[in-house]
Design an enzyme around this catalytic site. Structure first.
Site, mmCIF file in Angstrom:
data_model
loop_
_atom_site.group_PDB
_atom_site.id
_atom_site.type_symbol
_atom_site.label_atom_id
_atom_site.label_comp_id
_atom_site.label_asym_id
_atom_site.label_seq_id
_atom_site.Cartn_x
_atom_site.Cartn_y
_atom_site.Cartn_z
ATOM 1 N N ASP A 166 0.811 -1.224 0.000
ATOM 2 C CA ASP A 166 0.000 0.000 0.000
ATOM 3 C C ASP A 166 0.850 1.284 0.000
ATOM 4 O OD1 ASP A 166 -2.006 -1.853 0.141
ATOM 5 O OD2 ASP A 166 -2.781 -1.253 2.083
ATOM 6 N N ASP A 187 -0.697 -4.596 -3.453
ATOM 7 C CA ASP A 187 -1.741 -3.553 -3.595
ATOM 8 C C ASP A 187 -1.132 -2.147 -3.516
ATOM 9 O OD1 ASP A 187 -3.453 -5.764 -3.409
ATOM 10 O OD2 ASP A 187 -3.804 -5.479 -1.262
#
Ligand code: NAG
Ligand code: NAG
Ligand code: NAG
Ligand code: NAG
Length: 337
Positions: A166, A187
């Site tokens: 992230d 991600d």
């Protein structure tokens, strides 16, 4: 004749050298608030936060210039008026010559949320960041955000973003990332309501995972559009990375991500796109599309059934305009396009 062609040649050499070097910005523009590591000079600030906090919270446009150094701190930017922050560099056109690093190592687990773990947090509109590296050094094991972005008309130019899980949170607002660098594994470009355009960046993958995780949860006008980026194996990447990373997986089931004109230099998984998980695939309404993907990493692709490969005429509908609005030239630094 001989003379003039020789001068023409010298002029050409000078021109080519100039273009190759790009523009330098190693001293503050007039009026800028100055950040310099270790400074004891009156009127200068030794941290980025102190400089940001020195600004009036009004509608005036302000500028900050940061001298080379590593600044270990979190920066929370909330002032109302336009703000531009420049990092010192000998080549403004690229992240490759960046000399300013802002870094911190807070995980979302410890911070309490993705946003609060962010090394730099942008909670304001009309913000520009040039030639600064922003790193979350926490590493593997939790969400740990480098840049947390909530503003509208926000641009990142020649910046580097480093993390593992992230790295880049484009949670809401309207934003562009141009000619920069984004590194991560899980991600690492994600968010829920952001409209975002990514152009001319190098995207570095360091472990098996997913470049994007769009959390779009209804059929609204938000999307992530990537055009003309290059995906590479990051330095120090896990040897297991090739064949085990994907362009994205859907955090929510209206995920919408378009990759155009991407050069992929490390092997993608042959499905190219992933479900969120076996138990929660989230693929009912996704739009996961690519066009003109080239490079060794796409060889042998057999795209997942929920993915779309666009034709040239279909791809024309996805652009900086579709991603961030047709008025983009009024706020984007188009010299980076
Ligand atoms: C960020 O700054 C704003 C305005 O000063 C403040 O209200 C907020 O609590 C700050 N957030 C954090 C996590 O420091
Ligand atoms: C500046 O004002 C805005 C709008 O009132 C507010 O949300 C923000 O927290 C303020 N920031 C600072 C640093 O005072
Ligand atoms: C495909 O992408 C490559 C790399 O970005 C670019 O050089 C080329 O012009 C693109 N081709 C088409 C037909 O758009
Ligand atoms: C999406 O809709 C919002 C709200 O209506 C609007 O402000 C924005 O400009 C739209 N974005 C695009 C890319 O059309």
């Amino acid at each position: 004749m001989l003379f003039s062609s020789r001068y023409a040649f010298l002029a050409l050499v000078a021109f080519v050298a100039d273009v190759a070097l790009g523009a330098s910005r190693t001293s503050p523009p007039s009026g800028a608030v100055i950040v310099r590591a270790g400074t004891t000079t009156a009127g200068e600030f030794s941290t980025v936060s102190k400089a940001v906090n020195s600004l009036p919270n009004d509608s005036s446009a302000r500028t900050i210039f940061i001298y080379p150094g590593t600044y270990t701190e979190q920066v929370n930017i909330t002032r109302t008026g336009p703000l531009t922050i420049y990092g010192s560099t000998t080549d403004t056109t690229t992240y490759l010559k960046n000399t300013v690093n802002i870094q911190f190592g807070l995980s979302a687990g410890t911070a309490g949320s993705d946003d609060v773990s962010g090394t730099v947090r942008v909670h304001k509109n009309d913000f520009k960041l040039y030639n600064v590296n922003v790193k979350n050094t926490f590493g593997q094991g939790s969400q740990a955000i480098a840049i947390s972005q909530y503003g509208t008309r926000v641009g990142f130019y020649g910046c580097g973003f480093y993390g593992f899980q992230d790295t880049v949170l484009v949670e809401q607002g309207v934003q562009v990332f141009l000619k920069g660098f984004i590194q991560g594994a899980t991600d690492f470009i994600f968010g829920q309501r952001g409209q975002a355009f990514f152009g001319g960046n190098t995207i570095a993958v360091t472990a098996p995972g997913y470049v994007t995780a769009s959390g779009r949860s209804s059929n609204d006008n938000t999307s992530y559009v990537f055009d003309g980026n290059t995906i590479v194996l990051g330095s120090g990447a896990a040897s297991t990375t090739p064949g085990k990373f994907y362009l994205g997986r859907p955090w929510s089931d209206y995920a919408k991500v378009i990759f155009k004109n991407t050069v992929v230099n490390v092997a993608l998984n042959s499905a190219v796109w992933s479900t969120w998980s076996t138990s929660t695939p989230n693929t009912d309404h996704v739009f996961f599309a690519d066009y003109n993907t080239t490079g060794s990493g796409i060889a042998g692709a057999h795209r997942a059934t929920f993915a779309t490969q666009l034709t040239a005429s279909q791809a024309a509908a996805y652009s900086i305009s579709s991603a961030v609005g047709s008025d983009y030239a009024t706020w984007v630094d188009t010299s980076y396009l």
